[in-house]
Design a protein around this motif. Structure first.
Motif, PDB file in Angstrom:
ATOM      1  N   MET A  22       0.866  -1.183   0.000  1.00 46.44           N
ATOM      2  CA  MET A  22       0.000   0.000   0.000  1.00 46.44           C
ATOM      3  C   MET A  22       0.902   1.232   0.000  1.00 46.44           C
ATOM      4  N   SER A  23       0.482   2.275  -0.703  1.00 50.26           N
ATOM      5  CA  SER A  23       1.296   3.490  -0.733  1.00 50.26           C
ATOM      6  C   SER A  23       0.418   4.727  -0.722  1.00 50.26           C
ATOM      7  N   MET A  24       1.040   5.833  -0.377  1.00 43.40           N
ATOM      8  CA  MET A  24       0.346   7.126  -0.406  1.00 43.40           C
ATOM      9  C   MET A  24       1.340   8.254  -0.616  1.00 43.40           C
ATOM     10  N   ASP A  25       0.840   9.323  -1.215  1.00 50.31           N
ATOM     11  CA  ASP A  25       1.576  10.569  -1.352  1.00 50.31           C
ATOM     12  C   ASP A  25       1.291  11.359  -0.082  1.00 50.31           C
ATOM     13  N   VAL A  26       2.296  11.572   0.762  1.00 55.07           N
ATOM     14  CA  VAL A  26       2.070  12.201   2.062  1.00 55.07           C
ATOM     15  C   VAL A  26       1.617  13.655   1.942  1.00 55.07           C
ATOM     16  N   ASP A  27       1.880  14.287   0.807  1.00 50.44           N
ATOM     17  CA  ASP A  27       1.423  15.668   0.618  1.00 50.44           C
ATOM     18  C   ASP A  27      -0.094  15.752   0.527  1.00 50.44           C
ATOM     19  N   SER A  28      -0.732  14.669   0.126  1.00 52.53           N
ATOM     20  CA  SER A  28      -2.189  14.678  -0.038  1.00 52.53           C
ATOM     21  C   SER A  28      -2.911  14.284   1.253  1.00 52.53           C
ATOM     22  N   TYR A  29      -2.170  13.979   2.296  1.00 49.80           N
ATOM     23  CA  TYR A  29      -2.772  13.504   3.542  1.00 49.80           C
ATOM     24  C   TYR A  29      -3.250  14.654   4.410  1.00 49.80           C
ATOM     25  N   ASN A  30      -4.465  14.531   4.888  1.00 50.98           N
ATOM     26  CA  ASN A  30      -5.010  15.416   5.910  1.00 50.98           C
ATOM     27  C   ASN A  30      -5.669  14.534   6.954  1.00 50.98           C
ATOM     28  N   LEU A  35      -8.086   0.450   7.575  1.00 52.72           N
ATOM     29  CA  LEU A  35      -7.542   1.665   8.194  1.00 52.72           C
ATOM     30  C   LEU A  35      -6.640   2.403   7.214  1.00 52.72           C
ATOM     31  N   TYR A  36      -5.741   1.673   6.571  1.00 50.90           N
ATOM     32  CA  TYR A  36      -4.841   2.295   5.602  1.00 50.90           C
ATOM     33  C   TYR A  36      -5.631   2.916   4.450  1.00 50.90           C
ATOM     34  N   ALA A  37      -6.657   2.229   3.977  1.00 53.28           N
ATOM     35  CA  ALA A  37      -7.482   2.759   2.882  1.00 53.28           C
ATOM     36  C   ALA A  37      -8.204   4.032   3.321  1.00 53.28           C
ATOM     37  N   GLN A  38      -8.715   4.065   4.552  1.00 58.33           N
ATOM     38  CA  GLN A  38      -9.401   5.255   5.065  1.00 58.33           C
ATOM     39  C   GLN A  38      -8.459   6.456   5.136  1.00 58.33           C
ATOM     40  N   PHE A  39      -7.182   6.198   5.307  1.00 63.55           N
ATOM     41  CA  PHE A  39      -6.210   7.277   5.402  1.00 63.55           C
ATOM     42  C   PHE A  39      -5.615   7.655   4.047  1.00 63.55           C
ATOM     43  N   GLY A  40      -6.099   7.033   2.978  1.00 63.80           N
ATOM     44  CA  GLY A  40      -5.665   7.427   1.643  1.00 63.80           C
ATOM     45  C   GLY A  40      -4.629   6.538   0.997  1.00 63.80           C
ATOM     46  N   PHE A  41      -4.268   5.456   1.633  1.00 63.08           N
ATOM     47  CA  PHE A  41      -3.335   4.515   1.016  1.00 63.08           C
ATOM     48  C   PHE A  41      -4.072   3.724  -0.058  1.00 63.08           C
ATOM     49  N   ILE A  42      -3.363   3.424  -1.129  1.00 62.36           N
ATOM     50  CA  ILE A  42      -3.954   2.605  -2.185  1.00 62.36           C
ATOM     51  C   ILE A  42      -3.067   1.377  -2.419  1.00 62.36           C
ATOM     52  N   PRO A  43      -3.693   0.253  -2.748  1.00 59.43           N
ATOM     53  CA  PRO A  43      -2.877  -0.923  -3.057  1.00 59.43           C
ATOM     54  C   PRO A  43      -2.212  -0.745  -4.413  1.00 59.43           C
ATOM     55  N   ASN A  44      -0.931  -1.033  -4.484  1.00 60.74           N
ATOM     56  CA  ASN A  44      -0.254  -0.918  -5.771  1.00 60.74           C
ATOM     57  C   ASN A  44       0.513  -2.178  -6.148  1.00 60.74           C
ATOM     58  N   ASN A  45       0.439  -3.208  -5.279  1.00 63.04           N
ATOM     59  CA  ASN A  45       1.052  -4.479  -5.634  1.00 63.04           C
ATOM     60  C   ASN A  45       0.542  -5.549  -4.688  1.00 63.04           C
ATOM     61  N   LEU A  46       0.654  -6.787  -5.128  1.00 62.82           N
ATOM     62  CA  LEU A  46       0.256  -7.931  -4.332  1.00 62.82           C
ATOM     63  C   LEU A  46       1.322  -8.996  -4.473  1.00 62.82           C
ATOM     64  N   TYR A  47       1.791  -9.508  -3.341  1.00 59.15           N
ATOM     65  CA  TYR A  47       2.824 -10.540  -3.344  1.00 59.15           C
ATOM     66  C   TYR A  47       2.269 -11.791  -2.672  1.00 59.15           C
ATOM     67  N   LYS A  77       8.191  12.075   0.063  1.00 58.63           N
ATOM     68  CA  LYS A  77       6.946  12.251  -0.673  1.00 58.63           C
ATOM     69  C   LYS A  77       6.008  11.056  -0.547  1.00 58.63           C
ATOM     70  N   TYR A  78       6.561   9.854  -0.481  1.00 57.85           N
ATOM     71  CA  TYR A  78       5.730   8.653  -0.474  1.00 57.85           C
ATOM     72  C   TYR A  78       6.005   7.788   0.748  1.00 57.85           C
ATOM     73  N   LEU A  79       4.934   7.181   1.245  1.00 55.46           N
ATOM     74  CA  LEU A  79       5.035   6.224   2.339  1.00 55.46           C
ATOM     75  C   LEU A  79       4.443   4.907   1.842  1.00 55.46           C
ATOM     76  N   ILE A  80       5.177   3.841   2.054  1.00 49.07           N
ATOM     77  CA  ILE A  80       4.786   2.513   1.587  1.00 49.07           C
ATOM     78  C   ILE A  80       4.720   1.591   2.796  1.00 49.07           C
ATOM     79  N   ALA A  81       3.748   0.678   2.776  1.00 46.26           N
ATOM     80  CA  ALA A  81       3.627  -0.327   3.827  1.00 46.26           C
ATOM     81  C   ALA A  81       3.176  -1.636   3.198  1.00 46.26           C
ATOM     82  N   HIS A  82       3.497  -2.723   3.850  1.00 50.80           N
ATOM     83  CA  HIS A  82       3.084  -4.052   3.400  1.00 50.80           C
ATOM     84  C   HIS A  82       2.196  -4.663   4.478  1.00 50.80           C
ATOM     85  N   ILE A  83       1.029  -5.154   4.059  1.00 48.35           N
ATOM     86  CA  ILE A  83       0.037  -5.647   5.008  1.00 48.35           C
ATOM     87  C   ILE A  83      -0.433  -7.027   4.574  1.00 48.35           C
TER      88      ILE A  83
END
Length: 174
Positions: A5-13, A154-166, A138-144
């Motif tokens: 999951m990743s997000m552009d931290v500038d877009s976070y409020n 929770l991550y989706a509610q905060f604006g994270f989007i899935p960008n890969n699946l392993y 600029k970007y924050l990435i996490a693996h869940i």
């Protein structure tokens, strides 16, 4: 499976309903020589839904040991472990490592097992975002893990989007 999951931290409020709480939560870098308290919190069973904890050949204790050793390795490599505090009491943690010029991996985060921590889970996202901004990232990435649906939500509610699946496989030896 493991979602990246990743997000552009500038877009976070931060959601308005959480601002008052977030202002009273601080974080601090844990010195590399001070990991014992962190280790004892892990052993209380933070990660009970983890794929290692759920595996009958491993269990919760081995999962906690795995995370503790992983954090020790990462801190020795120069990556950072942070303590999250509310009213001067440790309530959780997050760990960051830079990846590339402007991205950071929030490679492990969690809330400590304590009933008074209820409702502060958002801080495992808000505080890493704050630190990435402080570092001019600029970007924050996490693996869940895919079986951790509350955290994915929770991550989706905060604006994270899935960008890969392993897909993660575990091989057992007899």
């Amino acid at each position: 499976a493991l979602y990246e999951m990743s997000m552009d931290v500038d877009s976070y409020n931060i959601p308005k309903k959480l601002v008052r709480f977030d202002e009273n939560i601080i974080y601090r870098l844990l010195p590399s020589g001070n990991l014992e308290a962190f280790g004892s919190e892990l052993k209380k069973g933070i990660f009970t839904t983890d794929r290692i904890a759920l595996d009958s050949r491993f269990g919760i204790d081995k999962a906690a040991n795995r995370y503790y050793n992983w954090i020790q390795d990462e801190v020795e490599k120069g990556n950072c472990l942070y303590d999250i505090l509310y009213k001067e009491e440790s309530i959780g943690f997050f760990a960051l490592k830079p990846i590339g010029d402007n991205s950071f991996n929030n490679f492990l985060a969690g809330m400590y097992v304590n009933e008074s921590n209820f409702g502060f889970g958002f801080s495992i996202l808000s505080k890493p975002i704050q630190e990435v901004r402080n570092r001019h990232g600029k970007y924050l990435i996490a693996h869940i893990s895919s079986n951790n649906l509350p955290i994915i939500r929770l991550y989706a509610q905060f604006g994270f989007i899935p960008n890969n699946l392993y897909y993660i496989m575990i091989k057992h030896f007899n």
